[in-house]
Design a protein around this motif. Structure first.
Motif, PDB file in Angstrom:
ATOM      1  N   GLY A 156     -36.763   8.466 -24.995  1.00 34.29           N
ATOM      2  CA  GLY A 156     -36.225   7.428 -24.133  1.00 34.29           C
ATOM      3  C   GLY A 156     -35.746   6.205 -24.873  1.00 34.29           C
ATOM      4  O   GLY A 156     -34.774   5.557 -24.462  1.00 34.29           O
ATOM      5  N   LEU A 157     -36.403   5.843 -25.973  1.00 41.71           N
ATOM      6  CA  LEU A 157     -35.992   4.665 -26.733  1.00 41.71           C
ATOM      7  C   LEU A 157     -34.610   4.873 -27.356  1.00 41.71           C
ATOM      8  O   LEU A 157     -33.761   3.974 -27.318  1.00 41.71           O
ATOM      9  N   GLN A 158     -34.385   6.046 -27.930  1.00 42.33           N
ATOM     10  CA  GLN A 158     -33.068   6.357 -28.486  1.00 42.33           C
ATOM     11  C   GLN A 158     -31.998   6.300 -27.397  1.00 42.33           C
ATOM     12  O   GLN A 158     -30.911   5.769 -27.607  1.00 42.33           O
ATOM     13  N   ALA A 159     -32.321   6.861 -26.239  1.00 38.76           N
ATOM     14  CA  ALA A 159     -31.341   6.901 -25.158  1.00 38.76           C
ATOM     15  C   ALA A 159     -31.025   5.494 -24.647  1.00 38.76           C
ATOM     16  O   ALA A 159     -29.862   5.167 -24.373  1.00 38.76           O
ATOM     17  N   ALA A 160     -32.051   4.650 -24.504  1.00 35.89           N
ATOM     18  CA  ALA A 160     -31.822   3.293 -24.012  1.00 35.89           C
ATOM     19  C   ALA A 160     -30.907   2.516 -24.952  1.00 35.89           C
ATOM     20  O   ALA A 160     -30.085   1.706 -24.507  1.00 35.89           O
ATOM     21  N   ALA A 161     -31.035   2.785 -26.250  1.00 40.19           N
ATOM     22  CA  ALA A 161     -30.184   2.102 -27.225  1.00 40.19           C
ATOM     23  C   ALA A 161     -28.787   2.704 -27.310  1.00 40.19           C
ATOM     24  O   ALA A 161     -27.808   1.992 -27.528  1.00 40.19           O
ATOM     25  N   GLY A 162     -28.683   4.023 -27.117  1.00 36.41           N
ATOM     26  CA  GLY A 162     -27.410   4.691 -27.344  1.00 36.41           C
ATOM     27  C   GLY A 162     -26.519   4.874 -26.141  1.00 36.41           C
ATOM     28  O   GLY A 162     -25.290   4.864 -26.263  1.00 36.41           O
ATOM     29  N   LEU A 163     -27.101   5.037 -24.940  1.00 42.77           N
ATOM     30  CA  LEU A 163     -26.287   5.329 -23.766  1.00 42.77           C
ATOM     31  C   LEU A 163     -25.233   4.263 -23.451  1.00 42.77           C
ATOM     32  O   LEU A 163     -24.102   4.623 -23.088  1.00 42.77           O
ATOM     33  N   PRO A 164     -25.533   2.966 -23.593  1.00 43.52           N
ATOM     34  CA  PRO A 164     -24.484   1.980 -23.284  1.00 43.52           C
ATOM     35  C   PRO A 164     -23.262   2.074 -24.183  1.00 43.52           C
ATOM     36  O   PRO A 164     -22.214   1.520 -23.858  1.00 43.52           O
ATOM     37  N   LYS A 165     -23.367   2.787 -25.306  1.00 46.68           N
ATOM     38  CA  LYS A 165     -22.267   2.854 -26.267  1.00 46.68           C
ATOM     39  C   LYS A 165     -21.370   4.077 -26.089  1.00 46.68           C
ATOM     40  O   LYS A 165     -20.292   4.133 -26.672  1.00 46.68           O
ATOM     41  N   VAL A 166     -21.819   5.063 -25.293  1.00 45.50           N
ATOM     42  CA  VAL A 166     -21.066   6.320 -25.240  1.00 45.50           C
ATOM     43  C   VAL A 166     -20.281   6.512 -23.945  1.00 45.50           C
ATOM     44  O   VAL A 166     -19.534   7.472 -23.811  1.00 45.50           O
ATOM     45  N   ALA A 167     -20.448   5.635 -22.982  1.00 40.03           N
ATOM     46  CA  ALA A 167     -19.696   5.702 -21.725  1.00 40.03           C
ATOM     47  C   ALA A 167     -19.831   7.062 -21.046  1.00 40.03           C
ATOM     48  O   ALA A 167     -18.857   7.668 -20.619  1.00 40.03           O
ATOM     49  N   ALA A 168     -21.072   7.553 -20.953  1.00 38.67           N
ATOM     50  CA  ALA A 168     -21.315   8.821 -20.266  1.00 38.67           C
ATOM     51  C   ALA A 168     -21.223   8.624 -18.758  1.00 38.67           C
ATOM     52  O   ALA A 168     -21.622   7.587 -18.228  1.00 38.67           O
ATOM     53  N   ASP A 169     -20.700   9.628 -18.058  1.00 43.04           N
ATOM     54  CA  ASP A 169     -20.670   9.591 -16.595  1.00 43.04           C
ATOM     55  C   ASP A 169     -22.041   9.894 -16.008  1.00 43.04           C
ATOM     56  O   ASP A 169     -22.405   9.382 -14.947  1.00 43.04           O
ATOM     57  N   VAL A 170     -22.794  10.763 -16.705  1.00 39.82           N
ATOM     58  CA  VAL A 170     -24.088  11.204 -16.203  1.00 39.82           C
ATOM     59  C   VAL A 170     -25.037  11.432 -17.368  1.00 39.82           C
ATOM     60  O   VAL A 170     -24.621  11.842 -18.458  1.00 39.82           O
ATOM     61  N   ALA A 171     -26.303  11.164 -17.133  1.00 45.16           N
ATOM     62  CA  ALA A 171     -27.354  11.487 -18.092  1.00 45.16           C
ATOM     63  C   ALA A 171     -28.307  12.482 -17.447  1.00 45.16           C
ATOM     64  O   ALA A 171     -28.810  12.234 -16.347  1.00 45.16           O
ATOM     65  N   PHE A 172     -28.522  13.609 -18.116  1.00 49.78           N
ATOM     66  CA  PHE A 172     -29.516  14.583 -17.686  1.00 49.78           C
ATOM     67  C   PHE A 172     -30.809  14.221 -18.418  1.00 49.78           C
ATOM     68  O   PHE A 172     -30.887  14.341 -19.651  1.00 49.78           O
ATOM     69  N   VAL A 173     -31.814  13.764 -17.673  1.00 45.74           N
ATOM     70  CA  VAL A 173     -32.966  13.091 -18.266  1.00 45.74           C
ATOM     71  C   VAL A 173     -34.269  13.821 -17.956  1.00 45.74           C
ATOM     72  O   VAL A 173     -34.576  14.098 -16.788  1.00 45.74           O
ATOM     73  N   ASP A 174     -35.036  14.123 -19.023  1.00 44.77           N
ATOM     74  CA  ASP A 174     -36.388  14.637 -18.843  1.00 44.77           C
ATOM     75  C   ASP A 174     -37.272  13.489 -18.373  1.00 44.77           C
ATOM     76  O   ASP A 174     -36.988  12.321 -18.644  1.00 44.77           O
ATOM     77  N   VAL A 175     -38.328  13.797 -17.664  1.00 46.28           N
ATOM     78  CA  VAL A 175     -39.221  12.741 -17.181  1.00 46.28           C
ATOM     79  C   VAL A 175     -40.276  12.396 -18.217  1.00 46.28           C
ATOM     80  O   VAL A 175     -40.411  11.248 -18.649  1.00 46.28           O
ATOM     81  N   ARG A 176     -41.042  13.383 -18.658  1.00 51.75           N
ATOM     82  CA  ARG A 176     -42.144  13.128 -19.583  1.00 51.75           C
ATOM     83  C   ARG A 176     -41.668  13.263 -21.029  1.00 51.75           C
ATOM     84  O   ARG A 176     -41.342  14.353 -21.491  1.00 51.75           O
ATOM     85  N   MET A 177     -41.648  12.109 -21.711  1.00 47.20           N
ATOM     86  CA  MET A 177     -41.249  12.067 -23.117  1.00 47.20           C
ATOM     87  C   MET A 177     -42.142  11.083 -23.850  1.00 47.20           C
ATOM     88  O   MET A 177     -42.716  10.177 -23.235  1.00 47.20           O
ATOM     89  N   PRO A 178     -42.268  11.216 -25.183  1.00 51.52           N
ATOM     90  CA  PRO A 178     -43.089  10.269 -25.944  1.00 51.52           C
ATOM     91  C   PRO A 178     -42.502   8.861 -25.902  1.00 51.52           C
ATOM     92  O   PRO A 178     -41.302   8.674 -25.709  1.00 51.52           O
ATOM     93  N   HIS A 179     -43.385   7.878 -26.098  1.00 50.79           N
ATOM     94  CA  HIS A 179     -43.007   6.464 -26.209  1.00 50.79           C
ATOM     95  C   HIS A 179     -42.556   5.884 -24.856  1.00 50.79           C
ATOM     96  O   HIS A 179     -43.188   4.982 -24.335  1.00 50.79           O
ATOM     97  N   VAL A 180     -41.456   6.369 -24.323  1.00 51.82           N
ATOM     98  CA  VAL A 180     -40.925   5.857 -23.061  1.00 51.82           C
ATOM     99  C   VAL A 180     -40.481   7.049 -22.215  1.00 51.82           C
ATOM    100  O   VAL A 180     -39.707   7.890 -22.682  1.00 51.82           O
ATOM    101  N   ASP A 181     -40.952   7.140 -20.979  1.00 49.68           N
ATOM    102  CA  ASP A 181     -40.545   8.265 -20.136  1.00 49.68           C
ATOM    103  C   ASP A 181     -39.161   8.022 -19.546  1.00 49.68           C
ATOM    104  O   ASP A 181     -38.533   6.982 -19.791  1.00 49.68           O
ATOM    105  N   GLY A 182     -38.689   8.972 -18.773  1.00 51.24           N
ATOM    106  CA  GLY A 182     -37.340   8.872 -18.248  1.00 51.24           C
ATOM    107  C   GLY A 182     -37.119   7.657 -17.363  1.00 51.24           C
ATOM    108  O   GLY A 182     -36.068   7.022 -17.405  1.00 51.24           O
TER     109      GLY A 182
END
Length: 255
Positions: free
Chosen positions: A38-64
């Motif tokens: 989740g930490l990588q995604a929070a940092a990277g998603l604003p930069k890639v202009a994705a229409d949709v994110a397919f997100v797992d719920v349970r992940m280390p550090h920060v969940d979905g």
């Protein structure tokens, strides 16, 4: 055809790889980014202009859910949760998820989710070809129940929830009536009131009811009235002509 730009957020490499393969099989979906937590995604998603994110719920550090909270609202893509756990379904819909897929994801369910995404984004391939889902994932206690759309007789809005009536019982879904109606084929369902929607072939009897309103009886025996502003859509859906019986109150039978 506009390609759907997708990102995948999952800490399991095999799960990410399988979802990439399934999305590529959709033909018009481009996977633009993958994130292992989740930490990588929070940092990277604003930069890639994705229409949709397919997100797992349970992940280390920060969940979905925590990942979504870290995203600026204006830069947040649509979200489809993909998880092995059904217990988070209500929380997912509270987070305005477009869909909630259970692992292992089947190609059919993923196809339905992509069609729903197309509709939410304003049309595209799904609305052009009339690709409406045949089944819906609806929370039922601690599990998700796969509901056949053809079994839904009517839907009532109750506060922030919808009551889906089928098989003599009701299931609750946290969604607005307007958004839910967009997911259904207008050839099969019609909204008759701001808080009521019915399956067209479930209507057994119709009667004029006051000024510009109708009283409906469904095959299950349920009865309800329509709203005045929904008079014309209801007429068209049931094939009711502008005839003298509208003024006399004579029963109308919809076959």
């Amino acid at each position: 055809m506009t390609r759907l730009r997708a990102a995948i957020v999952d800490d399991e490499p095999l799960a990410r790889a399988r979802l990439v393969r399934l999305l590529r099989n959709e033909g018009d979906v481009e996977v633009v980014a993958e994130y292992a937590d989740g930490l990588q995604a929070a940092a990277g998603l604003p930069k890639v202009a994705a229409d949709v994110a397919f997100v797992d719920v349970r992940m280390p550090h920060v969940d979905g859910f925590g990942m979504l909270e870290r995203l600026p609202p204006a830069r947040r893509p649509l979200v489809v949760f993909v998880t092995a756990y059904s217990a988070h379904a209500l929380q997912a819909f509270d987070a305005a998820a477009v869909d909630y897929l259970m692992k292992p994801v089947s190609p059919e369910r993923l196809h339905e989710a992509v069609a729903r995404l197309r509709l939410r984004l304003g049309g595209g391939a799904a609305s052009a070809c009339g690709d409406y889902p045949e089944r819906l994932a609806v929370p039922d206690g601690q599990r998700l129940r796969m509901v056949a759309v053809a079994e839904i007789e009517y839907v009532l809005a109750q506060g922030n929830y919808l009551e889906l009536h089928l098989d003599g019982r009701a299931l609750l879904l946290r969604e607005t009536m307007a958004a839910f109606a967009q997911r259904l084929d207008p050839r099969r369902f019609v909204r008759i009131h701001r808080s009521r929607l019915v399956r067209i072939d479930a209507v057994e009897q119709v009667e004029a009811w006051g000024a510009a309103q109708y009283w409906l009886r469904l095959r299950s025996g349920a009865c309800m009235t329509s709203g005045r502003s929904y008079r014309e859509p209801l007429r068209q859906a049931l094939g009711i002509s502008r005839a003298p019986h509208q003024r006399t109150g004579e029963d109308l039978h919809a076959g």
